[in-house]
Design an enzyme around this catalytic site. Structure first.
Site, PDB file in Angstrom:
ATOM      1  N   GLU A   4       0.956  -1.197   0.023  1.00  0.00           N
ATOM      2  CA  GLU A   4       0.017   0.015  -0.009  1.00  0.00           C
ATOM      3  C   GLU A   4       0.914   0.988  -0.012  1.00  0.00           C
ATOM      4  OE1 GLU A   4      -3.550  -0.205   2.588  1.00  0.00           O
ATOM      5  OE2 GLU A   4      -2.920   1.983   3.433  1.00  0.00           O
ATOM      6  N   TYR A  36      -6.707   7.041  -0.546  1.00  0.00           N
ATOM      7  CA  TYR A  36      -7.505   8.330  -0.821  1.00  0.00           C
ATOM      8  C   TYR A  36      -7.738   8.924   0.133  1.00  0.00           C
ATOM      9  CZ  TYR A  36     -11.629  10.322  -3.367  1.00  0.00           C
ATOM     10  OH  TYR A  36     -12.555  10.927  -4.213  1.00  0.00           O
ATOM     11  N   HIS A  64      -8.070   3.000  -3.472  1.00  0.00           N
ATOM     12  CA  HIS A  64      -8.788   3.284  -2.442  1.00  0.00           C
ATOM     13  C   HIS A  64     -10.038   4.240  -2.916  1.00  0.00           C
ATOM     14  CE1 HIS A  64      -5.704   1.647   0.839  1.00  0.00           C
ATOM     15  NE2 HIS A  64      -5.655   1.071  -0.552  1.00  0.00           N
ATOM     16  N   GLY A  95     -14.610   5.504   5.057  1.00  0.00           N
ATOM     17  CA  GLY A  95     -13.901   6.883   5.448  1.00  0.00           C
ATOM     18  C   GLY A  95     -14.378   7.538   6.792  1.00  0.00           C
ATOM     19  N   HIS A 136     -13.738  -2.075  14.873  1.00  0.00           N
ATOM     20  CA  HIS A 136     -13.852  -0.634  14.653  1.00  0.00           C
ATOM     21  C   HIS A 136     -14.228   0.329  15.834  1.00  0.00           C
ATOM     22  CE1 HIS A 136     -14.896   3.175  12.565  1.00  0.00           C
ATOM     23  NE2 HIS A 136     -14.151   2.804  11.803  1.00  0.00           N
ATOM     24  N   LYS A 152     -20.913  -6.557   4.564  1.00  0.00           N
ATOM     25  CA  LYS A 152     -19.885  -6.196   3.239  1.00  0.00           C
ATOM     26  C   LYS A 152     -19.319  -7.279   2.538  1.00  0.00           C
ATOM     27  CE  LYS A 152     -16.997  -3.182   5.548  1.00  0.00           C
ATOM     28  NZ  LYS A 152     -15.728  -2.342   5.904  1.00  0.00           N
ATOM     29  N   GLN A 162      -7.116  -3.761   8.870  1.00  0.00           N
ATOM     30  CA  GLN A 162      -6.419  -2.791   9.614  1.00  0.00           C
ATOM     31  C   GLN A 162      -5.283  -3.279  10.249  1.00  0.00           C
ATOM     32  OE1 GLN A 162      -5.045   0.071  10.011  1.00  0.00           O
ATOM     33  NE2 GLN A 162      -7.080   1.199  10.139  1.00  0.00           N
ATOM     34  N   GLN A 198       6.627   6.013  16.027  1.00  0.00           N
ATOM     35  CA  GLN A 198       5.297   5.450  15.478  1.00  0.00           C
ATOM     36  C   GLN A 198       4.344   4.771  16.473  1.00  0.00           C
ATOM     37  OE1 GLN A 198       7.642   3.177  12.411  1.00  0.00           O
ATOM     38  NE2 GLN A 198       5.502   2.796  11.514  1.00  0.00           N
ATOM     39  N   LYS A 257       8.090   3.398   1.515  1.00  0.00           N
ATOM     40  CA  LYS A 257       9.443   2.874   1.543  1.00  0.00           C
ATOM     41  C   LYS A 257       9.488   1.546   1.517  1.00  0.00           C
ATOM     42  CE  LYS A 257      11.115   6.584   4.565  1.00  0.00           C
ATOM     43  NZ  LYS A 257       9.952   7.508   4.723  1.00  0.00           N
TER      44      LYS A 257
HETATM   45  C1  LIG Z   1      -6.916  -1.512   4.407  1.00  0.00           C
HETATM   46  C2  LIG Z   1      -7.693  -0.317   4.940  1.00  0.00           C
HETATM   47  C3  LIG Z   1      -7.642   0.920   3.891  1.00  0.00           C
HETATM   48  C4  LIG Z   1      -7.807   2.105   4.351  1.00  0.00           C
HETATM   49  N1  LIG Z   1      -7.732   3.097   3.371  1.00  0.00           N
HETATM   50  C5  LIG Z   1      -8.106   4.393   3.807  1.00  0.00           C
HETATM   51  C6  LIG Z   1      -7.806   5.385   2.606  1.00  0.00           C
HETATM   52  O1  LIG Z   1      -7.411   5.038   1.886  1.00  0.00           O
HETATM   53  N2  LIG Z   1      -8.615   6.668   2.971  1.00  0.00           N
HETATM   54  C7  LIG Z   1      -9.173   6.682   4.276  1.00  0.00           C
HETATM   55  O2  LIG Z   1      -9.699   8.213   4.405  1.00  0.00           O
HETATM   56  N3  LIG Z   1      -9.356   5.833   5.079  1.00  0.00           N
HETATM   57  C8  LIG Z   1      -8.759   4.652   4.849  1.00  0.00           C
HETATM   58  N4  LIG Z   1      -9.012   3.812   5.794  1.00  0.00           N
HETATM   59  C9  LIG Z   1      -9.622   3.920   6.818  1.00  0.00           C
HETATM   60  C10 LIG Z   1     -11.071   3.726   6.936  1.00  0.00           C
HETATM   61  O3  LIG Z   1     -11.837   4.638   5.989  1.00  0.00           O
HETATM   62  C11 LIG Z   1     -11.821   4.065   8.470  1.00  0.00           C
HETATM   63  O4  LIG Z   1     -11.218   2.852   9.266  1.00  0.00           O
HETATM   64  C12 LIG Z   1     -13.141   4.030   8.635  1.00  0.00           C
HETATM   65  O5  LIG Z   1     -13.447   4.662   9.937  1.00  0.00           O
HETATM   66  C13 LIG Z   1     -13.919   2.784   8.423  1.00  0.00           C
HETATM   67  O6  LIG Z   1     -13.922   2.535   7.026  1.00  0.00           O
HETATM   68  P1  LIG Z   1     -14.887   0.952   6.717  1.00  0.00           P
HETATM   69  O7  LIG Z   1     -14.605   1.076   5.193  1.00  0.00           O
HETATM   70  O8  LIG Z   1     -14.655  -0.031   7.746  1.00  0.00           O
HETATM   71  O9  LIG Z   1     -16.285   1.545   7.226  1.00  0.00           O
HETATM   72  P2  LIG Z   1     -17.907   0.882   7.181  1.00  0.00           P
HETATM   73  O10 LIG Z   1     -17.697  -0.505   6.493  1.00  0.00           O
HETATM   74  O11 LIG Z   1     -18.659   2.083   6.688  1.00  0.00           O
HETATM   75  O12 LIG Z   1     -18.065   0.928   8.753  1.00  0.00           O
HETATM   76  C14 LIG Z   1     -17.674   1.995   9.770  1.00  0.00           C
HETATM   77  C15 LIG Z   1     -18.452   1.663  10.994  1.00  0.00           C
HETATM   78  O13 LIG Z   1     -19.958   1.721  10.794  1.00  0.00           O
HETATM   79  C16 LIG Z   1     -20.480   0.587  11.028  1.00  0.00           C
HETATM   80  N5  LIG Z   1     -21.290   0.302  10.118  1.00  0.00           N
HETATM   81  C17 LIG Z   1     -21.351  -0.459   8.723  1.00  0.00           C
HETATM   82  N6  LIG Z   1     -22.330  -0.699   8.014  1.00  0.00           N
HETATM   83  C18 LIG Z   1     -23.353  -0.200   8.954  1.00  0.00           C
HETATM   84  C19 LIG Z   1     -24.628  -0.028   9.029  1.00  0.00           C
HETATM   85  N7  LIG Z   1     -25.408  -0.278   7.804  1.00  0.00           N
HETATM   86  N8  LIG Z   1     -25.472   0.446  10.071  1.00  0.00           N
HETATM   87  C20 LIG Z   1     -24.835   0.892  10.980  1.00  0.00           C
HETATM   88  N9  LIG Z   1     -23.431   0.774  11.163  1.00  0.00           N
HETATM   89  C21 LIG Z   1     -22.791   0.209  10.095  1.00  0.00           C
HETATM   90  C22 LIG Z   1     -19.156  -0.647  11.155  1.00  0.00           C
HETATM   91  O14 LIG Z   1     -19.465  -1.525  11.879  1.00  0.00           O
HETATM   92  C23 LIG Z   1     -17.856   0.303  11.559  1.00  0.00           C
HETATM   93  O15 LIG Z   1     -18.147   0.443  13.007  1.00  0.00           O
HETATM   94  C24 LIG Z   1      -8.525   2.451   5.481  1.00  0.00           C
HETATM   95  C25 LIG Z   1      -8.736   1.066   6.423  1.00  0.00           C
HETATM   96  C26 LIG Z   1      -8.228   0.003   6.059  1.00  0.00           C
HETATM   97  C27 LIG Z   1      -8.615  -1.219   7.119  1.00  0.00           C
END
Ligand SMILES: Cc1cc2nc3c(=O)[nH]c(=O)nc-3n(C[C@H](O)[C@H](O)[C@H](O)COP(=O)(O)OP(=O)(O)OC[C@H]3O[C@@H](n4cnc5c(N)ncnc54)[C@H](O)[C@@H]3O)c2cc1C
Length: 274
Positions: A4, A36, A64, A95, A136, A152, A162, A198, A257
Site C-alpha cells: 500500500e 484516498y 482506495h 472513510g 472498528h 460487506k 487494519q 510510530q 518506503k
Molecule cells: C485496509 C484499509 C485501508 C484504508 N484506506 C483508507 C484510505 O485510503 N483513506 C481513508 O480515508 N481511510 C482509509 N481507511 C480507514 C477507514 O476509512 C476508516 O477505518 C473508517 O472509519 C471505516 O472504514 P470502513 O470501510 O471499515 O467503514 P464501514 O464499513 O462503513 O464501517 C464503519 C463503521 O460503521 C459500522 N457500520 C457499517 N455498516 C453499517 C450499517 N449499515 N449500519 C450501522 N453501522 C454500520 C461498522 O460496523 C463500523 O463501526 C482504511 C482502512 C483499512 C483497514
C-alpha cells in the site's frame, strides 16, 4: 502479497515513490493499492498514481475510494474515470466523518456498503473492503462489527485488515467470519514499526494496541538502527505466524518506503524476480 502507498504531495516525494515502486516490483506483488484522502482531498493525486502504475509497470493497481463527503454524482464520475483508465480494482471504504474544525462536507453516503451498491452497478470492478480485527472504534460491540463486516463481504471479493501486532486478532476475526458463513479471502495488514515515534501514533490512528512486550523490546534500544531491525524482526515473526495460520497473503503498509518490506520478504524466504 500486496503493498500500500499514499499519493505523494511534492515532486520530490513523487520521485521517491517511483523509486520505491521500482524496488518493490521484482517482489511481484499480486497488486499495489493507493490510499484516498478523506472527502476526496487526494482525488486527483490518487488517480495519477494508480493510472501511472497501470501504464508504466507490470503490477495490478487498486484504488482506495472513501464515500463519506461525496455525492453520488461525484462517485459516479470517479468510477467512470477509473473504468476508462482500465482500473479494475477498488477498495470500497466508508472513510471518516469530517472532524471538528473541518468544513462540513455534503455526503450522500454513510457506510462502505452504500458505496458497494454504486460500484456494483457499474459491473466492471473487483471490490475489496476494510476489516478491523480489534473492532472498528465506532462499532458499539464486537458482534455488531462482525455482522456489518459479513454484510460487506457477502457482496465484495475480499477484505484487507487494519494493522495489528498479534496473530490471534486475525485468527479470531477469520473464525468469527466463518461462523457467519463467510469464507472470502481476508488479507492481514502488516505495519512494521521502524521508529519509536510510530508506537504512540498507532493506537490513535487505528485503535490497534501495540502489545506491552513489543513496546518494551523496542524502548530498550537506543540506536535507531537497532529499533528498526527489531521492528522488522517482530513484523517478520507476525507474518510467519499468520501464514502458518492460513492467511492467504499479506498486505504491507509500506509508508512509501521499500526497505522494511524487502527485508521481511528476505527473512521469510519469499521469492523475488531478479
Ligand atoms: C485496509 C484499509 C485501508 C484504508 N484506506 C483508507 C484510505 O485510503 N483513506 C481513508 O480515508 N481511510 C482509509 N481507511 C480507514 C477507514 O476509512 C476508516 O477505518 C473508517 O472509519 C471505516 O472504514 P470502513 O470501510 O471499515 O467503514 P464501514 O464499513 O462503513 O464501517 C464503519 C463503521 O460503521 C459500522 N457500520 C457499517 N455498516 C453499517 C450499517 N449499515 N449500519 C450501522 N453501522 C454500520 C461498522 O460496523 C463500523 O463501526 C482504511 C482502512 C483499512 C483497514
Amino acid at each position: 502479497m500486496s503493498f500500500e502507498f499514499f499519493p505523494p504531495k511534492t515532486d520530490g516525494a513523487q520521485m521517491s515513490l517511483g523509486r520505491t515502486i521500482a524496488e518493490l516490483e521484482p517482489l511481484t506483488p499480486s497488486f499495489v493499492s493507493v490510499t484516498y484522502g478523506a472527502g476526496g482531498s487526494t482525488r486527483q493525486r490518487t488517480r495519477e498514481v494508480v493510472t501511472w502504475v497501470r501504464r508504466e509497470t507490470a503490477i495490478t493497481p487498486m484504488a482506495h475510494l472513501t464515500c463519506q463527503g461525496h455525492t453520488r454524482a461525484e462517485i459516479s464520475d470517479i468510477l467512470d474515470e477509473y473504468r476508462q483508465a482500465g482500473i479494475e480494482n477498488i477498495l470500497a471504504l466508508g472513510g471518516d466523518p469530517a472532524s471538528d474544525g473541518d468544513e462540513p462536507r455534503q455526503s450522500d453516503y454513510t457506510y462502505a456498503t452504500d458505496l458497494i451498491d454504486d460500484i456494483d452497478a457499474v459491473d466492471h470492478f473487483s471490490i475489496g473492503v476494510a476489516a478491523h480485527p480489534e473492532v472498528h472504534p465506532r462499532s458499539p460491540d464486537r458482534e455488531t462489527d462482525r455482522q456489518h463486516l459479513a454484510a460487506k463481504l457477502r457482496r465484495a471479493d475480499f477484505a484487507i485488515t487494519q494493522f495489528f501486532f498479534e496473530p490471534h486478532h486475525y485468527v479470531r476475526l477469520v473464525e468469527e467470519l466463518a461462523a457467519l458463513d463467510i469464507a472470502k479471502p481476508v488479507l492481514p495488514g502488516i505495519m512494521p514499526i521502524t521508529n519509536l515515534k510510530q508506537i504512540a501514533r498507532m493506537a490513535s490512528l487505528s485503535g490497534a494496541g501495540v502489545p506491552g512486550p513489543l513496546v518494551e523490546r523496542l524502548e530498550r534500544l537506543s540506536d535507531p538502527d537497532d529499533v528498526r531491525a527489531a521492528g522488522v524482526e517482530a513484523a517478520t515473526e507476525l507474518c510467519a505466524d499468520l501464514l502458518a495460520a492460513g492467511a492467504p497473503g499479506l498486505h504491507f503498509y509500506t509508508l512509501n518506503k521499500s526497505t522494511a518490506t524487502r527485508e521481511i520478504y528476505g527473512n521469510l524466504g519469499l521469492t523475488t524476480r531478479s
